[in-house]
Design a protein around this motif. Structure first.
Motif, mmCIF file in Angstrom:
data_model
loop_
_atom_site.group_PDB
_atom_site.id
_atom_site.type_symbol
_atom_site.label_atom_id
_atom_site.label_comp_id
_atom_site.label_asym_id
_atom_site.label_seq_id
_atom_site.Cartn_x
_atom_site.Cartn_y
_atom_site.Cartn_z
ATOM 1 N N ALA A 184 0.827 -1.203 0.000
ATOM 2 C CA ALA A 184 0.000 0.000 0.000
ATOM 3 C C ALA A 184 0.866 1.259 0.000
ATOM 4 O O ALA A 184 0.554 2.250 -0.679
ATOM 5 C CB ALA A 184 -0.930 -0.007 1.217
ATOM 6 N N ALA A 185 1.954 1.227 0.746
ATOM 7 C CA ALA A 185 2.855 2.385 0.782
ATOM 8 C C ALA A 185 3.531 2.601 -0.563
ATOM 9 O O ALA A 185 3.677 3.742 -1.017
ATOM 10 C CB ALA A 185 3.891 2.194 1.879
ATOM 11 N N ARG A 186 3.947 1.528 -1.200
ATOM 12 C CA ARG A 186 4.577 1.663 -2.526
ATOM 13 C C ARG A 186 3.593 2.225 -3.540
ATOM 14 O O ARG A 186 3.966 3.086 -4.368
ATOM 15 C CB ARG A 186 5.097 0.302 -3.007
ATOM 16 C CG ARG A 186 5.662 0.314 -4.415
ATOM 17 C CD ARG A 186 6.932 1.180 -4.519
ATOM 18 N NE ARG A 186 8.086 0.405 -4.119
ATOM 19 C CZ ARG A 186 9.000 0.798 -3.242
ATOM 20 N NH1 ARG A 186 8.871 1.981 -2.652
ATOM 21 N NH2 ARG A 186 10.039 0.053 -2.938
ATOM 22 N N ALA A 187 2.337 1.810 -3.479
ATOM 23 C CA ALA A 187 1.347 2.325 -4.416
ATOM 24 C C ALA A 187 1.113 3.817 -4.199
ATOM 25 O O ALA A 187 0.920 4.566 -5.169
ATOM 26 C CB ALA A 187 0.038 1.554 -4.259
ATOM 27 N N ALA A 188 1.159 4.258 -2.944
ATOM 28 C CA ALA A 188 0.898 5.666 -2.639
ATOM 29 C C ALA A 188 2.088 6.555 -2.949
ATOM 30 O O ALA A 188 1.918 7.707 -3.363
ATOM 31 C CB ALA A 188 0.513 5.814 -1.165
ATOM 32 N N ASP A 189 3.295 6.044 -2.744
ATOM 33 C CA ASP A 189 4.512 6.835 -2.982
ATOM 34 C C ASP A 189 5.580 5.924 -3.567
ATOM 35 O O ASP A 189 6.359 5.308 -2.840
ATOM 36 C CB ASP A 189 4.999 7.475 -1.684
ATOM 37 C CG ASP A 189 6.134 8.473 -1.926
ATOM 38 O OD1 ASP A 189 6.682 8.501 -3.049
ATOM 39 O OD2 ASP A 189 6.474 9.220 -0.993
ATOM 40 N N PRO A 190 5.638 5.841 -4.883
ATOM 41 C CA PRO A 190 6.551 4.891 -5.521
ATOM 42 C C PRO A 190 8.039 5.206 -5.323
ATOM 43 O O PRO A 190 8.884 4.327 -5.556
ATOM 44 C CB PRO A 190 6.181 4.996 -7.015
ATOM 45 C CG PRO A 190 4.802 5.566 -7.039
ATOM 46 C CD PRO A 190 4.740 6.480 -5.864
ATOM 47 N N THR A 191 8.385 6.422 -4.915
ATOM 48 C CA THR A 191 9.804 6.783 -4.837
ATOM 49 C C THR A 191 10.373 6.744 -3.425
ATOM 50 O O THR A 191 11.593 6.718 -3.258
ATOM 51 C CB THR A 191 10.026 8.190 -5.420
ATOM 52 O OG1 THR A 191 9.302 9.146 -4.655
ATOM 53 C CG2 THR A 191 9.559 8.237 -6.874
ATOM 54 N N ALA A 192 9.544 6.769 -2.402
ATOM 55 C CA ALA A 192 10.057 6.751 -1.030
ATOM 56 C C ALA A 192 10.633 5.375 -0.702
ATOM 57 O O ALA A 192 10.108 4.346 -1.128
ATOM 58 C CB ALA A 192 8.943 7.089 -0.044
ATOM 59 N N LYS A 193 11.698 5.364 0.082
ATOM 60 C CA LYS A 193 12.276 4.118 0.570
ATOM 61 C C LYS A 193 11.393 3.576 1.696
ATOM 62 O O LYS A 193 11.015 4.324 2.603
ATOM 63 C CB LYS A 193 13.692 4.343 1.093
ATOM 64 C CG LYS A 193 14.684 4.829 0.036
ATOM 65 C CD LYS A 193 15.053 3.727 -0.924
ATOM 66 C CE LYS A 193 16.180 4.166 -1.853
ATOM 67 N NZ LYS A 193 16.568 3.087 -2.798
ATOM 68 N N LEU A 194 11.087 2.301 1.642
ATOM 69 C CA LEU A 194 10.160 1.696 2.586
ATOM 70 C C LEU A 194 10.918 0.832 3.594
ATOM 71 O O LEU A 194 11.638 -0.095 3.202
ATOM 72 C CB LEU A 194 9.120 0.854 1.844
ATOM 73 C CG LEU A 194 8.363 1.566 0.715
ATOM 74 C CD1 LEU A 194 7.327 0.638 0.095
ATOM 75 C CD2 LEU A 194 7.702 2.860 1.215
ATOM 76 N N TYR A 195 10.716 1.132 4.874
ATOM 77 C CA TYR A 195 11.456 0.482 5.961
ATOM 78 C C TYR A 195 10.522 -0.253 6.914
ATOM 79 O O TYR A 195 9.359 0.122 7.092
ATOM 80 C CB TYR A 195 12.211 1.525 6.798
ATOM 81 C CG TYR A 195 13.525 1.994 6.230
ATOM 82 C CD1 TYR A 195 14.736 1.661 6.844
ATOM 83 C CD2 TYR A 195 13.561 2.789 5.089
ATOM 84 C CE1 TYR A 195 15.947 2.107 6.342
ATOM 85 C CE2 TYR A 195 14.767 3.247 4.578
ATOM 86 C CZ TYR A 195 15.954 2.891 5.214
ATOM 87 O OH TYR A 195 17.156 3.339 4.704
ATOM 88 N N ILE A 196 11.087 -1.266 7.570
ATOM 89 C CA ILE A 196 10.548 -1.829 8.806
ATOM 90 C C ILE A 196 11.516 -1.408 9.909
ATOM 91 O O ILE A 196 12.734 -1.477 9.739
ATOM 92 C CB ILE A 196 10.423 -3.353 8.737
ATOM 93 C CG1 ILE A 196 9.538 -3.764 7.561
ATOM 94 C CG2 ILE A 196 9.866 -3.905 10.048
ATOM 95 C CD1 ILE A 196 9.489 -5.268 7.335
#
Length: 454
Positions: A184-196
Motif C-alpha cells: 500500500a505504501a509503494r502504491a501511494a509513494d513509488p519513490t520513497a524508501k520503505l522500511y521496517i
C-alpha cells in the motif's frame, strides 16, 4: 518507541559552559552532517512540534549539525487520522516546513504501529481493519509524497523472542499485514524508501533473527522492502549489542539499506565522568559500525538534547542520553566520540567558567547588566545578559570589539549597527530581574564587551 511527553519548559542557559574550539582553525568548520556526508551518509536528529517554538533549540537543530530529521509524533496514526476518514496534517507539515527551510531531509515515521492508535482503530471489526489500514496508508503517504525520502512503514512488529507481536493488525490479518502495508505504501509513494523499524535488533539475537527472516521472506516474495531501521535505544548498564557491525552487514547482504534510526544512550543518574566515558564509547561503536557498512545510509539521534529526551518519563532515574545536555550545550565526550568516529577531529574543551562582565551596581530606579558567554563552537557562540535593578522598560547596549554579529535573540528585540548592539525587552520581560539570550558569530577572537543599562 514510547510517546514523547513534553511540557512547556523555560530556556536554561548554563553559566558554567565549556568553550569548544576547532583544533584545525584553517580547515572548514566541521559538523556532524558534513562529516557524515563525506562518508556518503547523513546525520540527523528527531524533533517534535513543541520543540519548534524554542528558538535556542531550533537554532542548533537547523544550524548545520544535522542534515535530516524525523518527526517524533507528528505523523503517527493518532495525529494524522484521529477519527476515521478525518485526516490532519498540521503537525507533520510544520516539521516538513522547518526541514525544507533548513536544507534537511525528512524520514516519515510511522505509518503503522501497534501503539498510539486512536480508539476507533482497535474497535473496528477484524473484517474492516485491512481496508481501514490501507486507506490510512494511502492518504498519509500520498499527502507527504515528495516530502519524505523514506517511511517507517511498519514499526516494532516483533516480540523479544523474534515472534510477531500481538496487535490489532496481526490479529486481523496475521503477519501478512506487513506485506499488505508495504504494498500500500509503494502504491501511494513509488519513490520513497520503505522500511521496517524496530528496537533491540541492533545486535545479533533472537529478535534480530526474526527481523532477518522476515526481510528475507519478503524479498523472496517480491514485496517492496527497501530498508531496515535499527532504533538504537541503548543503555550503558546493559552492555553493548553483540556484533552490531556484522548484524548490520547481514541485512545489507539481503539487498536492503540499513539505518540507525532512533539513537540514544541512557544511563542511571547522576552522570559522572566514568559513565560519560562509557556512553561515548557506545556512541563511537554505533557510528563506526554504520560507517563500516556501505549500505548503512545514515544515523539519527532521537532528538539531540536531554532537554527534550523521552527517557526520564519512561525510565525512572535514568537519562542524560544525548550528545547535548538539557541546557543545549554539547557534551564533549559524547559529541567528540561521534565526530571522531565519522572521521573528524575532536573539539578541545576548556572547563573554565563563562567569561562575563558587569556594569556598576545600579542606583535606585536604575538598572545594571551582566554579559556572559555561555557556550562557544567553531564560528558561533551563545550569550546571556542578566538585567537587575528596578527600572522597567530597560535598554541594554554594548559594542563588539571583534566583528561579532548576532543572528538570533530571545527575550527582547535587538538592533545592531556595525559593532553597536541595542536590546530592548520583550513585553513579558520588561521589569528586572530579567534575562535575554542570543546566538552570534565570531572568528578568531571573542572578547567580552562592556555593557550599559539605562
Amino acid at each position: 518507541m514510547k510517546k514523547l511527553i513534553i511540557g512547556a519548559a523555560a530556556l536554561i542557559l548554563s553559566a558554567g559552559a565549556f568553550t569548544l574550539i576547532n583544533t584545525q582553525a584553517e580547515a572548514a568548520v566541521q559538523t556532524l552532517q558534513s562529516l557524515a556526508a563525506a562518508k556518503g551518509k547523513y546525520f540527523g536528529s528527531a524533533t517534535d512540534n513543541p520543540e519548534l517554538s524554542d528558538t535556542a533549540y531550533t537554532a542548533i537543530l537547523g544550524g548545520g549539525e544535522f542534515g535530516q530529521t524525523t518527526p517524533g509524533n507528528a505523523m503517527k496514526w493518532d495525529s494524522t487520522e484521529p477519527s476515521q476518514n478525518s485526516f490532519s496534517y498540521t503537525k507533520g507539515d510544520a516539521v516538513v516546513s522547518f526541514a525544507q527551510a533548513h536544507n534537511m531531509t525528512v524520514r516519515g515515521h510511522t505509518l503503522l504501529w501497534h501503539n498510539q492508535l486512536p480508539g476507533w482503530v482497535s474497535a473496528l471489526p477484524a473484517t474492516q481493519l485491512q481496508a481501514a489500514m490501507e486507506n490510512h496508508i494511502a492518504n498519509v503517504a500520498t499527502h507527504f509524497k515528495g516530502k519524505v525520502f523514506a517511511w517507517d512503514v511498519v514499526n516494532e512488529p516483533f516480540n523479544e523472542d523474534g515472534t510477531f507481536r500481538t496487535s490489532p493488525f496481526n490479529n486481523a490479518m496475521g503477519s501478512d499485514y506487513i506485506a499488505i502495508a508495504l504494498r500500500a505504501a509503494r502504491a501511494a509513494d513509488p519513490t520513497a524508501k520503505l522500511y521496517i523499524n524496530d528496537y533491540n535488533t541492533d545486535g545479533q539475537g533472537a529478535k534480530a533473527d526474526g527481523m532477518y527472516n522476515l526481510v528475507k521472506s519478503l524479498k523472496a516474495a517480491g514485496v517492496p522492502i527497501d530498508g531496515v531501521g535499527f532504533q538504537g535505544h541503548l543503555a550503558i548498564q546493559y552492555g553493548f549489542p553483540t556484533n552490531m557491525q556484522a548484524n548490520l552487514q547481514r541485512f545489507a547482504d539481503l539487498g536492503v539499506d540499513v539505518a540507525i534510526t532512533e539513537l540514544d544512550v541512557r544511563m542511571v543518574l547522576p552522570r559522572d565522568s566514568t559513565k560519560d566515558a562509557t556512553q561515548a564509547t557506545y556512541y563511537s561503536n554505533v557510528v563506526k559500525a554504520c560507517v563500516a557498512v556501505t549500505r548503512c545510509v545514515g544515523i539519527t539521534i532521537w532528538d539531540y538534547t536531554d532537554k527534550y529526551s523521552w527517557i526520564p518519563s519512561v525510565f525512572s532515574g535514568q537519562g542524560a542520553a544525548l550528545p547535548w545536555d538539557d541546557s543545549l550545550v554539547k557534551k564533549p565526550t559524547a559529541y567528540n566520540a561521534i565526530a571522531v568516529a565519522l572521521g573528524g577531529t575532536a573539539e578541545s574543551a576548556s572547563p573554565t567558567p563563562s567569561r562575563s562582565t558587569s556594569s556598576s551596581p545600579p542606583p535606585a530606579g536604575a538598572c545594571a547588566a551582566t554579559y556572559k558567554i555561555t557556550g562557544s563552537w567553531p564560528g558561533g557562540f551563545q550569550g546571556e545578559v542578566s538585567v537587575t535593578g528596578s527600572k522597567p522598560g530597560w535598554t541594554v547596549k554594548w559594542a563588539f570589539a571583534n566583528g561579532q554579529t548576532i543572528s538570533q535573540l530571545w527575550g527582547g528585540t535587538v538592533s545592531q549597527s556595525g559593532a553597536n548592539v541595542t536590546v530592548t525587552p520583550a513585553s513579558w520581560n520588561n521589569t528586572p530581574p530579567a534575562t535575554f539570550g542570543f546566538l552570534a558569530s565570531w572568528n578568531g577572537t571573542n572578547a567580552v564587551p562592556t555593557v550599559t543599562c539605562a
